[in-house]
Write a protein that holds these residues in place. Structure first.
Motif, PDB file in Angstrom:
ATOM      1  N   ARG A 273       0.841  -1.174   0.038  1.00  0.00           N
ATOM      2  CA  ARG A 273       0.122  -0.088  -0.169  1.00  0.00           C
ATOM      3  C   ARG A 273       0.749   1.370  -0.025  1.00  0.00           C
ATOM      4  O   ARG A 273       0.566   2.296  -0.637  1.00  0.00           O
ATOM      5  N   LEU A 274       1.945   1.211   0.767  1.00  0.00           N
ATOM      6  CA  LEU A 274       2.822   2.461   0.915  1.00  0.00           C
ATOM      7  C   LEU A 274       3.663   2.408  -0.469  1.00  0.00           C
ATOM      8  O   LEU A 274       3.639   3.708  -1.016  1.00  0.00           O
ATOM      9  N   LEU A 275       4.098   1.511  -1.188  1.00  0.00           N
ATOM     10  CA  LEU A 275       4.830   1.543  -2.286  1.00  0.00           C
ATOM     11  C   LEU A 275       3.894   2.000  -3.546  1.00  0.00           C
ATOM     12  O   LEU A 275       4.298   2.651  -4.444  1.00  0.00           O
ATOM     13  N   ASN A 276       2.625   1.746  -3.567  1.00  0.00           N
ATOM     14  CA  ASN A 276       1.823   2.078  -4.375  1.00  0.00           C
ATOM     15  C   ASN A 276       0.936   3.299  -4.123  1.00  0.00           C
ATOM     16  O   ASN A 276       0.226   3.653  -5.169  1.00  0.00           O
ATOM     17  N   HIS A 277       1.163   4.085  -3.182  1.00  0.00           N
ATOM     18  CA  HIS A 277       0.486   5.224  -2.830  1.00  0.00           C
ATOM     19  C   HIS A 277       0.948   6.489  -3.827  1.00  0.00           C
ATOM     20  O   HIS A 277       2.322   6.564  -3.902  1.00  0.00           O
ATOM     21  N   SER A 278       0.146   6.883  -4.490  1.00  0.00           N
ATOM     22  CA  SER A 278       0.536   7.925  -5.565  1.00  0.00           C
ATOM     23  C   SER A 278       0.616   9.272  -5.061  1.00  0.00           C
ATOM     24  O   SER A 278       1.067  10.349  -5.600  1.00  0.00           O
ATOM     25  N   GLY A 279      -0.196   9.485  -3.970  1.00  0.00           N
ATOM     26  CA  GLY A 279      -0.373  10.778  -3.384  1.00  0.00           C
ATOM     27  C   GLY A 279       0.967  11.186  -2.615  1.00  0.00           C
ATOM     28  O   GLY A 279       1.767  10.411  -2.288  1.00  0.00           O
ATOM     29  N   SER A 280       0.708  12.512  -1.753  1.00  0.00           N
ATOM     30  CA  SER A 280       1.762  12.617  -0.928  1.00  0.00           C
ATOM     31  C   SER A 280       1.665  12.107   0.235  1.00  0.00           C
ATOM     32  O   SER A 280       0.282  11.591   0.901  1.00  0.00           O
ATOM     33  N   PHE A 281       2.528  11.863   1.156  1.00  0.00           N
ATOM     34  CA  PHE A 281       2.351  11.175   2.398  1.00  0.00           C
ATOM     35  C   PHE A 281       1.943  12.187   3.354  1.00  0.00           C
ATOM     36  O   PHE A 281       2.631  13.391   3.313  1.00  0.00           O
ATOM     37  N   ALA A 282       1.315  11.725   4.686  1.00  0.00           N
ATOM     38  CA  ALA A 282       1.094  12.574   5.824  1.00  0.00           C
ATOM     39  C   ALA A 282       2.227  12.977   6.418  1.00  0.00           C
ATOM     40  O   ALA A 282       3.268  12.186   6.378  1.00  0.00           O
ATOM     41  N   PRO A 283       2.248  14.273   6.835  1.00  0.00           N
ATOM     42  CA  PRO A 283       3.622  14.590   7.673  1.00  0.00           C
ATOM     43  C   PRO A 283       3.937  13.776   8.723  1.00  0.00           C
ATOM     44  O   PRO A 283       3.008  13.323   9.665  1.00  0.00           O
ATOM     45  N   HIS A 284       4.950  13.454   8.855  1.00  0.00           N
ATOM     46  CA  HIS A 284       5.407  12.247  10.014  1.00  0.00           C
ATOM     47  C   HIS A 284       5.164  13.193  11.231  1.00  0.00           C
ATOM     48  O   HIS A 284       5.776  14.413  11.476  1.00  0.00           O
ATOM     49  N   PRO A 285       4.665  12.506  12.349  1.00  0.00           N
ATOM     50  CA  PRO A 285       4.609  13.248  13.777  1.00  0.00           C
ATOM     51  C   PRO A 285       5.797  13.933  14.307  1.00  0.00           C
ATOM     52  O   PRO A 285       6.042  14.946  14.886  1.00  0.00           O
ATOM     53  N   GLY A 286       7.133  13.265  13.960  1.00  0.00           N
ATOM     54  CA  GLY A 286       8.629  13.633  14.453  1.00  0.00           C
ATOM     55  C   GLY A 286       9.120  14.515  13.461  1.00  0.00           C
ATOM     56  O   GLY A 286       9.916  15.252  13.983  1.00  0.00           O
ATOM     57  N   PHE A 287       9.082  14.262  12.296  1.00  0.00           N
ATOM     58  CA  PHE A 287       9.894  14.771  11.560  1.00  0.00           C
ATOM     59  C   PHE A 287       9.421  15.676  10.415  1.00  0.00           C
ATOM     60  O   PHE A 287       9.865  16.250   9.658  1.00  0.00           O
ATOM     61  N   GLY A 288       7.808  15.732  10.467  1.00  0.00           N
ATOM     62  CA  GLY A 288       7.238  16.531   9.562  1.00  0.00           C
ATOM     63  C   GLY A 288       6.890  16.051   8.050  1.00  0.00           C
ATOM     64  O   GLY A 288       7.270  14.856   8.028  1.00  0.00           O
ATOM     65  N   ARG A 289       6.919  16.941   7.138  1.00  0.00           N
ATOM     66  CA  ARG A 289       6.603  16.641   5.655  1.00  0.00           C
ATOM     67  C   ARG A 289       7.806  16.500   5.100  1.00  0.00           C
ATOM     68  O   ARG A 289       8.788  17.194   4.991  1.00  0.00           O
ATOM     69  N   LEU A 290       7.989  15.119   4.588  1.00  0.00           N
ATOM     70  CA  LEU A 290       9.237  14.980   4.011  1.00  0.00           C
ATOM     71  C   LEU A 290       8.767  14.199   2.652  1.00  0.00           C
ATOM     72  O   LEU A 290       7.813  13.748   2.136  1.00  0.00           O
ATOM     73  N   PRO A 291      10.006  14.030   1.482  1.00  0.00           N
ATOM     74  CA  PRO A 291       9.693  13.552   0.435  1.00  0.00           C
ATOM     75  C   PRO A 291       9.492  12.093   0.643  1.00  0.00           C
ATOM     76  O   PRO A 291       9.870  11.444   1.587  1.00  0.00           O
ATOM     77  N   ARG A 292       8.610  11.467  -0.581  1.00  0.00           N
ATOM     78  CA  ARG A 292       8.413  10.253  -0.743  1.00  0.00           C
ATOM     79  C   ARG A 292       9.490   9.234  -0.113  1.00  0.00           C
ATOM     80  O   ARG A 292       9.398   8.251   0.554  1.00  0.00           O
ATOM     81  N   GLU A 293      10.622   9.406  -0.782  1.00  0.00           N
ATOM     82  CA  GLU A 293      11.957   8.603  -0.702  1.00  0.00           C
ATOM     83  C   GLU A 293      12.311   8.411   0.900  1.00  0.00           C
ATOM     84  O   GLU A 293      12.759   7.492   1.218  1.00  0.00           O
ATOM     85  N   LYS A 294      12.363   9.567   1.477  1.00  0.00           N
ATOM     86  CA  LYS A 294      12.731   9.881   2.925  1.00  0.00           C
ATOM     87  C   LYS A 294      11.643   9.159   3.760  1.00  0.00           C
ATOM     88  O   LYS A 294      12.155   8.407   4.663  1.00  0.00           O
ATOM     89  N   ILE A 295      10.430   9.159   3.436  1.00  0.00           N
ATOM     90  CA  ILE A 295       9.410   8.323   4.285  1.00  0.00           C
ATOM     91  C   ILE A 295       9.804   7.054   4.240  1.00  0.00           C
ATOM     92  O   ILE A 295       9.416   6.246   5.323  1.00  0.00           O
ATOM     93  N   LEU A 296       9.943   6.451   2.908  1.00  0.00           N
ATOM     94  CA  LEU A 296      10.248   4.943   2.619  1.00  0.00           C
ATOM     95  C   LEU A 296      11.300   4.408   3.537  1.00  0.00           C
ATOM     96  O   LEU A 296      11.600   3.531   3.976  1.00  0.00           O
ATOM     97  N   GLU A 297      12.432   5.307   3.489  1.00  0.00           N
ATOM     98  CA  GLU A 297      13.694   5.119   4.129  1.00  0.00           C
ATOM     99  C   GLU A 297      13.549   5.163   5.673  1.00  0.00           C
ATOM    100  O   GLU A 297      13.879   4.076   6.395  1.00  0.00           O
TER     101      GLU A 297
END
Length: 155
Positions: free
Chosen positions: A111-135
């Motif tokens: 589901r994460l890998l197939n998600h084409s929209g932006s990801f929700a801001p991480h509670p601790g790290f904020g809004r990050l690019p897709r690659e960083k959230i996956l990392e």
């Protein structure tokens, strides 16, 4: 500490492969959670990247720049702090079936890998690019799965 595996995945698919291998071989725990509990925790933490986090978690937004600068490099290097209590909503129950939870973890990763929209801001790290959230999720999976070691088949 020496019982923990040195574990770093190149991507989330490798984390799913590791969980499936542990399920197939059997495993020895060197931490508090079973494979099923670890997989449920990973799902509980990953899914809000797509679905959004609870509003109360945005209360920590003013601290995000500091947390991102101090903690994010440690998380991504595989040096995540141990023993930090997680929010109760992310703590898995004790009576989980490993095979069911490994399957759910694989579905969550898909589901994460197939998600084409932006990801929700991480509670601790904020809004990050897709690659960083996956990392982050990949490093988080390694942080927890390292507490399990494949059953020694020569016994």
């Amino acid at each position: 500490m020496s019982d923990l595996r040195q574990l770093q995945f190149n991507n989330l698919e490798a984390a799913v492969d590791d969980a499936r291998q542990l399920l197939a071989s059997g495993y020895v725990r060197h931490g508090n959670w079973s494979l099923g509990q670890i997989c449920r925790h990973l799902v509980l933490v990953q899914d809000p990247s797509v679905d959004g986090y609870p509003v109360w978690m945005s209360l920590f937004a003013p601290m995000r720049p500091l947390v991102r600068r101090l903690l994010l490099p440690k998380v991504l290097s595989g040096d995540s702090p141990r023993g930090i209590r997680t929010a109760p909503m992310f703590v898995p129950p004790g009576n989980l079936e490993d095979a069911t939870e490994v399957k759910a973890f694989a579905a969550s990763v898909g589901r994460l890998l197939n998600h084409s929209g932006s990801f929700a801001p991480h509670p601790g790290f904020g809004r990050l690019p897709r690659e960083k959230i996956l990392e982050i999720h990949t490093a988080h999976a390694a942080h927890h799965l390292r507490h399990l070691r494949a059953q020694d088949v020569s016994v």
